[in-house]
Design a protein around this motif. Structure first.
Motif, PDB file in Angstrom:
ATOM      1  N   LEU A   1      -8.571   3.856  -8.967  1.00  0.00           N
ATOM      2  CA  LEU A   1      -8.752   2.486  -8.464  1.00  0.00           C
ATOM      3  C   LEU A   1     -10.097   1.916  -8.932  1.00  0.00           C
TER       4      LEU A   1
ATOM      5  N   ARG B   1      -7.101 -10.717 -11.012  1.00  0.00           N
ATOM      6  CA  ARG B   1      -7.563 -11.006  -9.650  1.00  0.00           C
ATOM      7  C   ARG B   1      -8.086 -12.436  -9.515  1.00  0.00           C
TER       8      ARG B   1
ATOM      9  N   GLY C   1      -2.510  -2.979   1.638  1.00  0.00           N
ATOM     10  CA  GLY C   1      -2.516  -1.974   0.578  1.00  0.00           C
ATOM     11  C   GLY C   1      -3.780  -2.151  -0.242  1.00  0.00           C
ATOM     12  N   ALA C   2      -4.901  -2.226   0.477  1.00  0.00           N
ATOM     13  CA  ALA C   2      -6.176  -2.657  -0.120  1.00  0.00           C
ATOM     14  C   ALA C   2      -6.894  -1.565  -0.897  1.00  0.00           C
ATOM     15  N   GLY C   3      -6.369  -0.324  -0.871  1.00  0.00           N
ATOM     16  CA  GLY C   3      -7.074   0.766  -1.565  1.00  0.00           C
ATOM     17  C   GLY C   3      -8.459   0.934  -0.965  1.00  0.00           C
TER      18      GLY C   3
ATOM     19  N   ASP D   1      -4.694  -0.161   4.632  1.00  0.00           N
ATOM     20  CA  ASP D   1      -4.071   0.765   3.679  1.00  0.00           C
ATOM     21  C   ASP D   1      -3.450   1.931   4.439  1.00  0.00           C
ATOM     22  N   ALA D   2      -2.414   2.508   3.845  1.00  0.00           N
ATOM     23  CA  ALA D   2      -1.733   3.653   4.466  1.00  0.00           C
ATOM     24  C   ALA D   2      -2.525   4.941   4.293  1.00  0.00           C
ATOM     25  N   SER D   3      -3.435   4.977   3.329  1.00  0.00           N
ATOM     26  CA  SER D   3      -4.150   6.208   3.006  1.00  0.00           C
ATOM     27  C   SER D   3      -5.454   6.318   3.794  1.00  0.00           C
TER      28      SER D   3
ATOM     29  N   GLY E   1      -2.767   1.364   8.123  1.00  0.00           N
ATOM     30  CA  GLY E   1      -1.525   0.736   8.569  1.00  0.00           C
ATOM     31  C   GLY E   1      -0.479   0.754   7.480  1.00  0.00           C
ATOM     32  N   ASP E   2       0.707   0.305   7.867  1.00  0.00           N
ATOM     33  CA  ASP E   2       1.857   0.326   6.969  1.00  0.00           C
ATOM     34  C   ASP E   2       2.308  -1.106   6.719  1.00  0.00           C
ATOM     35  N   VAL E   3       2.342  -1.493   5.469  1.00  0.00           N
ATOM     36  CA  VAL E   3       2.680  -2.876   5.131  1.00  0.00           C
ATOM     37  C   VAL E   3       4.128  -3.212   5.494  1.00  0.00           C
TER      38      VAL E   3
ATOM     39  N   GLU F   1      -1.564  -6.306  -3.573  1.00  0.00           N
ATOM     40  CA  GLU F   1      -1.670  -6.059  -5.020  1.00  0.00           C
ATOM     41  C   GLU F   1      -1.237  -4.649  -5.384  1.00  0.00           C
ATOM     42  N   ARG F   2      -0.241  -4.545  -6.271  1.00  0.00           N
ATOM     43  CA  ARG F   2       0.208  -3.279  -6.850  1.00  0.00           C
ATOM     44  C   ARG F   2       0.604  -2.239  -5.787  1.00  0.00           C
ATOM     45  N   VAL F   3       1.256  -2.711  -4.757  1.00  0.00           N
ATOM     46  CA  VAL F   3       1.730  -1.847  -3.674  1.00  0.00           C
ATOM     47  C   VAL F   3       3.254  -1.816  -3.659  1.00  0.00           C
TER      48      VAL F   3
ATOM     49  N   HIS G   1       5.593   0.745  -5.298  1.00  0.00           N
ATOM     50  CA  HIS G   1       5.663   2.122  -4.789  1.00  0.00           C
ATOM     51  C   HIS G   1       6.570   2.270  -3.563  1.00  0.00           C
ATOM     52  N   LEU G   2       7.049   1.172  -3.019  1.00  0.00           N
ATOM     53  CA  LEU G   2       7.728   1.228  -1.717  1.00  0.00           C
ATOM     54  C   LEU G   2       9.238   1.386  -1.843  1.00  0.00           C
TER      55      LEU G   2
HETATM   56  C1  LIG Z   1      -2.159   1.154  -6.849  1.00  0.00           C
HETATM   57  S1  LIG Z   1      -2.947   1.185  -5.297  1.00  0.00           S
HETATM   58  C2  LIG Z   1      -3.528  -0.514  -5.232  1.00  0.00           C
HETATM   59  C3  LIG Z   1      -4.694  -0.675  -4.295  1.00  0.00           C
HETATM   60  C4  LIG Z   1      -5.298  -2.085  -4.286  1.00  0.00           C
HETATM   61  N1  LIG Z   1      -4.358  -3.079  -3.838  1.00  0.00           N
HETATM   62  C5  LIG Z   1      -5.810  -2.432  -5.664  1.00  0.00           C
HETATM   63  O1  LIG Z   1      -5.220  -3.290  -6.307  1.00  0.00           O
HETATM   64  O2  LIG Z   1      -6.786  -1.811  -6.085  1.00  0.00           O
HETATM   65  C6  LIG Z   1      -1.652   1.195  -4.111  1.00  0.00           C
HETATM   66  C7  LIG Z   1      -2.177   1.304  -2.680  1.00  0.00           C
HETATM   67  O3  LIG Z   1      -1.109   1.066  -1.773  1.00  0.00           O
HETATM   68  C8  LIG Z   1      -1.271   1.923  -0.668  1.00  0.00           C
HETATM   69  N2  LIG Z   1       0.024   2.014   0.013  1.00  0.00           N
HETATM   70  C9  LIG Z   1       1.151   2.643  -0.415  1.00  0.00           C
HETATM   71  N3  LIG Z   1       2.140   2.481   0.483  1.00  0.00           N
HETATM   72  C10 LIG Z   1       1.640   1.723   1.497  1.00  0.00           C
HETATM   73  C11 LIG Z   1       2.167   1.219   2.717  1.00  0.00           C
HETATM   74  N4  LIG Z   1       3.433   1.460   3.083  1.00  0.00           N
HETATM   75  N5  LIG Z   1       1.361   0.481   3.504  1.00  0.00           N
HETATM   76  C12 LIG Z   1       0.079   0.236   3.165  1.00  0.00           C
HETATM   77  N6  LIG Z   1      -0.478   0.703   2.019  1.00  0.00           N
HETATM   78  C13 LIG Z   1       0.286   1.428   1.194  1.00  0.00           C
HETATM   79  C14 LIG Z   1      -1.776   3.210  -1.283  1.00  0.00           C
HETATM   80  O4  LIG Z   1      -2.404   4.041  -0.330  1.00  0.00           O
HETATM   81  C15 LIG Z   1      -2.739   2.680  -2.336  1.00  0.00           C
HETATM   82  O5  LIG Z   1      -4.043   2.551  -1.835  1.00  0.00           O
END
Ligand SMILES: C[S@@+](CC[C@H](N)C(=O)[O-])C[C@H]1O[C@@H](n2cnc3c(N)ncnc32)[C@H](O)[C@@H]1O
Length: 259
Positions: free
Chosen positions: A15, A28, A47-49, A71-73, A94-96, A112-114, A117-118
């Motif tokens: 990141l 951005r 999903g703010a990383g 963020d979930a992590s 939290g969970d988006v 962004e970029r979340v 992955h879902l």
């Molecule tokens: C590629 S990173 C992007 C982070 C940030 N948005 C950026 O652009 O730098 C994806 C992020 O989504 C988070 N994430 C994945 N599933 C999620 C969920 N269900 N709820 C919240 N965050 C989640 C991950 O933990 C990770 O930090």
């Protein structure tokens, strides 16, 4: 970075490299313009990383209002908190797809970029719309992985790696970027805009910050490159870089709409 570091540390490192990349900063800026932000607003980055964008927004808005970086992590949130030097950003786990906020709570929401992955990206978009007030903006940023194009490498090698990648990451939404506009329409938003941003990488080192398949630091266990091609692939990348022949492009999409 060594390839035997824990996955959390690798995510944070990846990141950071992306955040520093000028092409990502261009994406951005487009997203910033699409959100129509004003000082004093309540903003969510879902999903703010590590919260880089949230803190950047805080600076842009002169630290007024409130910004939630969610963020979930746990590791990402811990790193984000440790980096904060007294901004108005609040960091939450939290969970988006199941946001713990009342309806219409935020003036503006970004993600962004979340979604790529879902398992249920539509649920996330519905949640982002639910927590945004009427008249507020939702901005989605995501990648179109199928748009990756390279030059300077042997075409048969590229074809084999591409075929492997498509099979390996088939569970993810490789086309997410180009679907964002449709998803905002389906969630009932209006004044929807969609901007494709073509990222350009003139050498393998620049590309490695955003394209994991050209990054030799991504461990072999990630399975992005077939084991028997790894040496040829990274050898070809390095030779193309030395010749000055290499280039790569990738399209990211910035889509936004009004609730
Ligand atoms: C590629 S990173 C992007 C982070 C940030 N948005 C950026 O652009 O730098 C994806 C992020 O989504 C988070 N994430 C994945 N599933 C999620 C969920 N269900 N709820 C919240 N965050 C989640 C991950 O933990 C990770 O930090």
């Amino acid at each position: 970075m060594a390839t035997d570091v824990p996955a959390d540390a690798r995510l944070i490192c990846a990141l950071d490299h992306m955040a520093a990349n000028p092409e990502m900063q261009r994406v951005r800026e487009v997203a910033f313009a699409a959100l129509h932000l004003a000082p004093g607003q309540r903003i969510l980055d879902a999903g703010a990383g590590t919260g880089e964008v949230a803190r950047w927004l805080a600076t842009r808005l002169c630290d007024t209002g409130s910004i939630v970086a969610l963020d979930a992590s746990e590791a990402a949130i811990a790193a984000a908190r440790a980096r904060d030097e007294g901004t108005c950003v609040q960091y939450l786990r939290g969970d988006v797809t199941a946001l713990d906020f009342p309806d219409h709570w935020f003036d503006a929401v970004r993600c962004e970029r979340v979604l790529q992955h879902l398992a249920e990206p539509g649920r996330a978009v519905a949640e982002l719309a639910r927590v945004t007030r009427a008249g507020g903006r939702v901005c989605l940023v995501d990648t179109d992985w199928e748009s990756v194009a390279v030059d300077g490498l042997p075409r048969p090698l590229v074809a084999r790696v591409r075929e492997h990648l498509l099979a390996t990451v088939a569970g993810q939404h490789l086309d997410m970027g180009r679907t964002l506009r449709r998803r905002l329409h389906h969630a009932g938003l209006h004044d929807v805009t969609a901007v494709p941003v073509a990222l350009y990488f003139p050498d393998p080192i620049a590309a490695a910050a955003v394209l994991p398949m050209v990054n030799p630091m991504v461990p072999a266990e990630a399975g992005l490159i077939p084991g028997d091609l790894r040496e040829d692939w990274f050898g070809a990348l390095s030779e193309a870089g030395e010749r000055g022949d290499f280039l790569a492009t990738l399209t990211m999409w910035v889509a936004a709409g009004t609730v």
